[in-house]
Write a protein that holds these residues in place. Structure first.
Motif, PDB file in Angstrom:
ATOM      1  N   PHE A 170     -23.315  38.754   1.307  1.00 31.45           N
ATOM      2  CA  PHE A 170     -22.499  37.554   1.110  1.00 31.45           C
ATOM      3  C   PHE A 170     -23.332  36.425   0.506  1.00 31.45           C
ATOM      4  O   PHE A 170     -22.949  35.253   0.599  1.00 31.45           O
ATOM      5  N   ASN A 171     -24.465  36.796  -0.117  1.00 32.57           N
ATOM      6  CA  ASN A 171     -25.364  35.830  -0.755  1.00 32.57           C
ATOM      7  C   ASN A 171     -25.855  34.759   0.216  1.00 32.57           C
ATOM      8  O   ASN A 171     -26.028  33.590  -0.149  1.00 32.57           O
ATOM      9  N   ILE A 172     -26.073  35.166   1.452  1.00 30.14           N
ATOM     10  CA  ILE A 172     -26.616  34.265   2.464  1.00 30.14           C
ATOM     11  C   ILE A 172     -28.077  34.659   2.707  1.00 30.14           C
ATOM     12  O   ILE A 172     -28.361  35.712   3.282  1.00 30.14           O
ATOM     13  N   SER A 173     -28.991  33.815   2.249  1.00 33.22           N
ATOM     14  CA  SER A 173     -30.418  34.115   2.358  1.00 33.22           C
ATOM     15  C   SER A 173     -31.170  33.136   3.239  1.00 33.22           C
ATOM     16  O   SER A 173     -32.189  33.489   3.840  1.00 33.22           O
ATOM     17  N   THR A 174     -30.692  31.900   3.318  1.00 31.82           N
ATOM     18  CA  THR A 174     -31.428  30.863   4.031  1.00 31.82           C
ATOM     19  C   THR A 174     -30.573  30.259   5.145  1.00 31.82           C
ATOM     20  O   THR A 174     -29.365  30.519   5.245  1.00 31.82           O
ATOM     21  N   ILE A 175     -31.194  29.427   5.947  1.00 28.02           N
ATOM     22  CA  ILE A 175     -30.480  28.723   7.018  1.00 28.02           C
ATOM     23  C   ILE A 175     -29.357  27.875   6.437  1.00 28.02           C
ATOM     24  O   ILE A 175     -28.241  27.859   6.950  1.00 28.02           O
ATOM     25  N   GLU A 176     -29.657  27.173   5.371  1.00 32.34           N
ATOM     26  CA  GLU A 176     -28.644  26.305   4.759  1.00 32.34           C
ATOM     27  C   GLU A 176     -27.461  27.119   4.256  1.00 32.34           C
ATOM     28  O   GLU A 176     -26.296  26.705   4.395  1.00 32.34           O
ATOM     29  N   ASP A 177     -27.731  28.278   3.667  1.00 31.61           N
ATOM     30  CA  ASP A 177     -26.642  29.160   3.227  1.00 31.61           C
ATOM     31  C   ASP A 177     -25.740  29.531   4.400  1.00 31.61           C
ATOM     32  O   ASP A 177     -24.507  29.572   4.281  1.00 31.61           O
ATOM     33  N   LEU A 178     -26.358  29.815   5.538  1.00 31.47           N
ATOM     34  CA  LEU A 178     -25.583  30.212   6.725  1.00 31.47           C
ATOM     35  C   LEU A 178     -24.669  29.082   7.182  1.00 31.47           C
ATOM     36  O   LEU A 178     -23.482  29.293   7.436  1.00 31.47           O
ATOM     37  N   SER A 213     -40.549  24.515   1.997  1.00 36.31           N
ATOM     38  CA  SER A 213     -39.168  24.172   2.370  1.00 36.31           C
ATOM     39  C   SER A 213     -38.236  25.378   2.297  1.00 36.31           C
ATOM     40  O   SER A 213     -37.016  25.225   2.280  1.00 36.31           O
ATOM     41  N   TYR A 214     -38.812  26.572   2.270  1.00 43.07           N
ATOM     42  CA  TYR A 214     -38.003  27.790   2.164  1.00 43.07           C
ATOM     43  C   TYR A 214     -37.952  28.478   3.528  1.00 43.07           C
ATOM     44  O   TYR A 214     -38.991  28.814   4.107  1.00 43.07           O
ATOM     45  N   PHE A 215     -36.707  28.678   4.057  1.00 44.90           N
ATOM     46  CA  PHE A 215     -36.525  29.233   5.387  1.00 44.90           C
ATOM     47  C   PHE A 215     -35.535  30.403   5.340  1.00 44.90           C
ATOM     48  O   PHE A 215     -34.333  30.232   5.601  1.00 44.90           O
ATOM     49  N   PRO A 216     -36.020  31.580   5.011  1.00 40.38           N
ATOM     50  CA  PRO A 216     -35.128  32.744   4.945  1.00 40.38           C
ATOM     51  C   PRO A 216     -34.639  33.155   6.334  1.00 40.38           C
ATOM     52  O   PRO A 216     -35.406  33.172   7.298  1.00 40.38           O
ATOM     53  N   ILE A 217     -33.381  33.487   6.412  1.00 48.74           N
ATOM     54  CA  ILE A 217     -32.775  33.863   7.693  1.00 48.74           C
ATOM     55  C   ILE A 217     -32.913  35.360   7.906  1.00 48.74           C
ATOM     56  O   ILE A 217     -32.839  36.153   6.960  1.00 48.74           O
ATOM     57  N   ILE A 265     -22.903  29.097  16.965  1.00 55.45           N
ATOM     58  CA  ILE A 265     -23.928  30.073  16.581  1.00 55.45           C
ATOM     59  C   ILE A 265     -24.778  30.290  17.826  1.00 55.45           C
ATOM     60  O   ILE A 265     -25.514  29.402  18.253  1.00 55.45           O
ATOM     61  N   ASP A 266     -24.648  31.446  18.426  1.00 60.88           N
ATOM     62  CA  ASP A 266     -25.236  31.681  19.749  1.00 60.88           C
ATOM     63  C   ASP A 266     -26.725  31.999  19.671  1.00 60.88           C
ATOM     64  O   ASP A 266     -27.449  31.828  20.648  1.00 60.88           O
ATOM     65  N   SER A 267     -27.185  32.464  18.537  1.00 61.97           N
ATOM     66  CA  SER A 267     -28.600  32.787  18.388  1.00 61.97           C
ATOM     67  C   SER A 267     -28.956  32.760  16.908  1.00 61.97           C
ATOM     68  O   SER A 267     -28.112  33.040  16.060  1.00 61.97           O
ATOM     69  N   LEU A 268     -30.215  32.410  16.617  1.00 59.37           N
ATOM     70  CA  LEU A 268     -30.642  32.317  15.227  1.00 59.37           C
ATOM     71  C   LEU A 268     -32.118  32.698  15.124  1.00 59.37           C
ATOM     72  O   LEU A 268     -32.960  32.219  15.885  1.00 59.37           O
ATOM     73  N   TYR A 269     -32.404  33.592  14.166  1.00 56.47           N
ATOM     74  CA  TYR A 269     -33.774  34.006  13.873  1.00 56.47           C
ATOM     75  C   TYR A 269     -34.042  33.705  12.400  1.00 56.47           C
ATOM     76  O   TYR A 269     -33.228  34.033  11.543  1.00 56.47           O
ATOM     77  N   TYR A 270     -35.206  33.114  12.129  1.00 51.92           N
ATOM     78  CA  TYR A 270     -35.524  32.848  10.725  1.00 51.92           C
ATOM     79  C   TYR A 270     -37.033  32.849  10.505  1.00 51.92           C
ATOM     80  O   TYR A 270     -37.829  32.764  11.452  1.00 51.92           O
ATOM     81  N   PHE A 271     -37.419  32.944   9.237  1.00 53.57           N
ATOM     82  CA  PHE A 271     -38.819  32.879   8.834  1.00 53.57           C
ATOM     83  C   PHE A 271     -39.113  31.515   8.223  1.00 53.57           C
ATOM     84  O   PHE A 271     -38.205  30.839   7.705  1.00 53.57           O
ATOM     85  N   CYS A 272     -40.366  31.124   8.277  1.00 54.81           N
ATOM     86  CA  CYS A 272     -40.844  29.951   7.547  1.00 54.81           C
ATOM     87  C   CYS A 272     -41.859  30.428   6.522  1.00 54.81           C
ATOM     88  O   CYS A 272     -42.810  31.141   6.877  1.00 54.81           O
ATOM     89  N   GLU A 273     -41.668  30.046   5.279  1.00 52.77           N
ATOM     90  CA  GLU A 273     -42.637  30.406   4.250  1.00 52.77           C
ATOM     91  C   GLU A 273     -43.880  29.532   4.412  1.00 52.77           C
ATOM     92  O   GLU A 273     -43.791  28.306   4.431  1.00 52.77           O
ATOM     93  N   SER A 274     -45.052  30.171   4.526  1.00 50.13           N
ATOM     94  CA  SER A 274     -46.286  29.434   4.751  1.00 50.13           C
ATOM     95  C   SER A 274     -46.842  28.884   3.440  1.00 50.13           C
ATOM     96  O   SER A 274     -46.570  29.408   2.366  1.00 50.13           O
ATOM     97  N   ASN A 275     -47.641  27.808   3.546  1.00 51.72           N
ATOM     98  CA  ASN A 275     -48.288  27.239   2.368  1.00 51.72           C
ATOM     99  C   ASN A 275     -49.799  27.508   2.397  1.00 51.72           C
ATOM    100  O   ASN A 275     -50.280  28.301   3.216  1.00 51.72           O
ATOM    101  N   GLU A 292     -23.126  39.965  15.643  1.00 55.72           N
ATOM    102  CA  GLU A 292     -24.564  39.962  15.386  1.00 55.72           C
ATOM    103  C   GLU A 292     -24.792  40.423  13.949  1.00 55.72           C
ATOM    104  O   GLU A 292     -24.516  41.568  13.595  1.00 55.72           O
ATOM    105  N   LEU A 293     -25.311  39.522  13.119  1.00 51.77           N
ATOM    106  CA  LEU A 293     -25.431  39.755  11.685  1.00 51.77           C
ATOM    107  C   LEU A 293     -26.895  39.695  11.263  1.00 51.77           C
ATOM    108  O   LEU A 293     -27.552  38.660  11.428  1.00 51.77           O
ATOM    109  N   HIS A 294     -27.383  40.793  10.711  1.00 48.56           N
ATOM    110  CA  HIS A 294     -28.779  40.859  10.295  1.00 48.56           C
ATOM    111  C   HIS A 294     -28.913  40.613   8.793  1.00 48.56           C
ATOM    112  O   HIS A 294     -27.930  40.570   8.055  1.00 48.56           O
ATOM    113  N   ARG A 295     -30.146  40.490   8.359  1.00 45.26           N
ATOM    114  CA  ARG A 295     -30.448  40.032   7.005  1.00 45.26           C
ATOM    115  C   ARG A 295     -29.787  40.878   5.913  1.00 45.26           C
ATOM    116  O   ARG A 295     -29.241  40.337   4.955  1.00 45.26           O
ATOM    117  N   THR A 296     -29.852  42.206   6.066  1.00 49.06           N
ATOM    118  CA  THR A 296     -29.285  43.053   5.020  1.00 49.06           C
ATOM    119  C   THR A 296     -27.782  42.881   4.898  1.00 49.06           C
ATOM    120  O   THR A 296     -27.224  42.997   3.799  1.00 49.06           O
TER     121      THR A 296
END
Length: 449
Positions: free
Chosen positions: A233-241, A129-133, A10-20, A224-228
């Motif tokens: 493929f039902n991939i929403s989070t880092i773990e899904d990826l 603990s939610y990290f959407p890609i 995986i050459d590059s990865l962008y993700y969000f962190c859900e704030s508390n 290069e695969l973006h969120r949409t």
């Protein structure tokens, strides 16, 4: 072909962190630290750049990059990652923290380790603990010369992905781009790219550690695969990826195929009806051998990752050194080339002998100089470099001092000027001489004695 080496990853990865609920405190702290940093420069009317502003979160220093898309962006000292923070009350459709992993961390520390550091150490108090890609680049490095490939050799299943461009000479292809966001393919000559890349040493070491021959062609095949697109493929989070990366890569290679056009007509090529053409064996080989397990297993223990994040490098030294010099000027500390050179040798001495703080402060020994003709004894200081000097006395002739000595003397008289009338006069003389030389400012409203 079975002996063709490939490296999946995986050459590059962008993700969000859900704030508390604590995030607002973090964001305000970030802004406060930035304002404090700016204030130090503005107060002294000193020019500065974004990179001069350094904040700290959980003992991790971060360099300010600027504001983009509503986020205040930072990177760590060693280019492991970039991280952005935004106001939680603005653009509520986006998460408040955005992360981009960079090549250095991915190919040295390991992608899982750097994510664990960011999520469990750097941001531990401010996120859930939610990290959407938001984007992932799945890739394969292959020890093979793919410069024979042309844009006519590709078949795409979906019309909206049919944007194709090609870069290269008349005889060889260096780079091919196929598709557009949210789904793109890039194929390029990695060997050529590294010749003009700052990542050359890093990537060459990575290739050598994986038995690649860096004197021979290495190409990169990267989706290069973006969120949409990932959501299809039902991939929403880092773990899904991580769980679905292999199937996703293989599906991508089905959606864009490299085919053998030698057995189809020119009309098929011109009309873009190449679906009947067979997939080239090299494409099938890459597709079937994309394995992500070993890449994900490249991990360092979390404590070691923390040390690596803070590891000292030439770049970090330069940033800190410049920062210290600027800080000295901002606070009106006297600096000269000789003084800095002296500090350099003091630092080197500490590498070969044990030096206490007291010894650093007292870098001389007292000696008595006896004038037999006058029958007088005077106290001198013998410096480490062999120079024999007289200590500065209250009745020192300030006009004979160099700029550095004068500022040191002025600083000493400042602390004593209220002890007596004599001390007050001594300070006045030193202060007047410093003003005369332009070493200090005579602020409006300040009156000399």
């Amino acid at each position: 072909m079975t002996d063709t080496k490939i490296l999946s990853g995986i050459d590059s990865l962008y993700y969000f962190c859900e704030s508390n609920q604590n995030y607002d405190d973090l964001y305000l702290e970030v802004l406060d630290q930035l304002e404090n940093q700016r204030g130090k420069f503005l107060k002294k009317d000193i020019a500065f750049e974004n990179k001069d502003l350094i904040i700290t979160i959980n003992d991790t220093p971060l360099i300010f990059l600027g504001v983009a898309e509503g986020f205040h962006w930072f990177k760590d000292m060693n280019d492991n990652f970039k991280i952005g923070f935004k106001d939680k009350f603005k653009n509520r459709s986006l998460n408040d923290i955005r992360v981009q992993l960079l090549a250095f961390s991915i190919y040295t520390i390991g992608i899982k380790s750097i994510i664990e550091f960011i999520n469990n150490i750097l941001l531990k108090d401010y996120i859930t603990s939610y990290f959407p890609i938001t984007r992932a680049d799945l890739n394969v490095f292959i020890q093979s010369d793919l410069s024979f490939i042309t844009k006519e050799m590709f078949v795409t299943r979906k019309r909206k992905y049919a944007t194709i461009s090609e870069i290269g000479s008349a005889n060889t292809t260096e780079t091919i781009y196929i598709g557009k966001e949210p789904f793109k393919l890039r194929i390029y000559n990695k060997t050529l790219e590294l010749k003009k890349s700052s990542k050359k040493d890093l990537m060459n070491e990575y290739f050598l550690n994986n038995d690649f021959d860096i004197t021979k062609p290495i190409f990169n095949i990267e989706f290069e695969l973006h969120r949409t697109h990932l959501k299809q493929f039902n991939i929403s989070t880092i773990e899904d990826l991580f769980l679905n990366a292999e199937n996703l890569f293989k599906q991508s290679m089905e959606d864009i195929r490299l085919v053998d056009i030698s057995n189809i007509t020119e009309k098929d090529i011109q009309n873009n009806t190449k679906n009947r053409a067979e997939t080239l064996p090299i494409w099938n080989y890459i597709k079937e051998n994309y394995k992500i397990d070993s890449f994900l297993q490249n991990q360092l223990p979390l404590e070691r990752v923390k040390r690596n994040i803070l590891v000292y490098s030439e770049q970090k030294f330069e940033i800190e050194y410049i920062g210290i010099i600027r800080k000295a000027y901002i606070n009106n500390l006297p600096l000269t080339d000789d003084y800095l050179k002296d500090l350099y040798y003091k630092a080197k001495d500490t590498l070969t002998k044990k030096t206490t703080i007291t010894q650093l402060k007292k870098d001389y020994i007292l000696v008595d100089f006896i004038d037999e003709n006058k029958n007088e004894k005077e106290e001198f200081r013998l410096l480490n470099n062999g120079d024999l000097i007289k200590p500065i006395r209250p009745n020192k002739i300030v006009s004979n001092l160099n700029d550095y000595e004068l500022l040191v003397y002025l600083d000493k008289t400042e602390t004593r000027k209220n002890l007596s009338k004599i001390d007050e006069s001594i300070h006045y003389v030193a202060h007047k001489e410093a003003l005369k030389r332009g070493l200090i400012k005579n602020y409006k409203g300040e009156e000399l004695i």
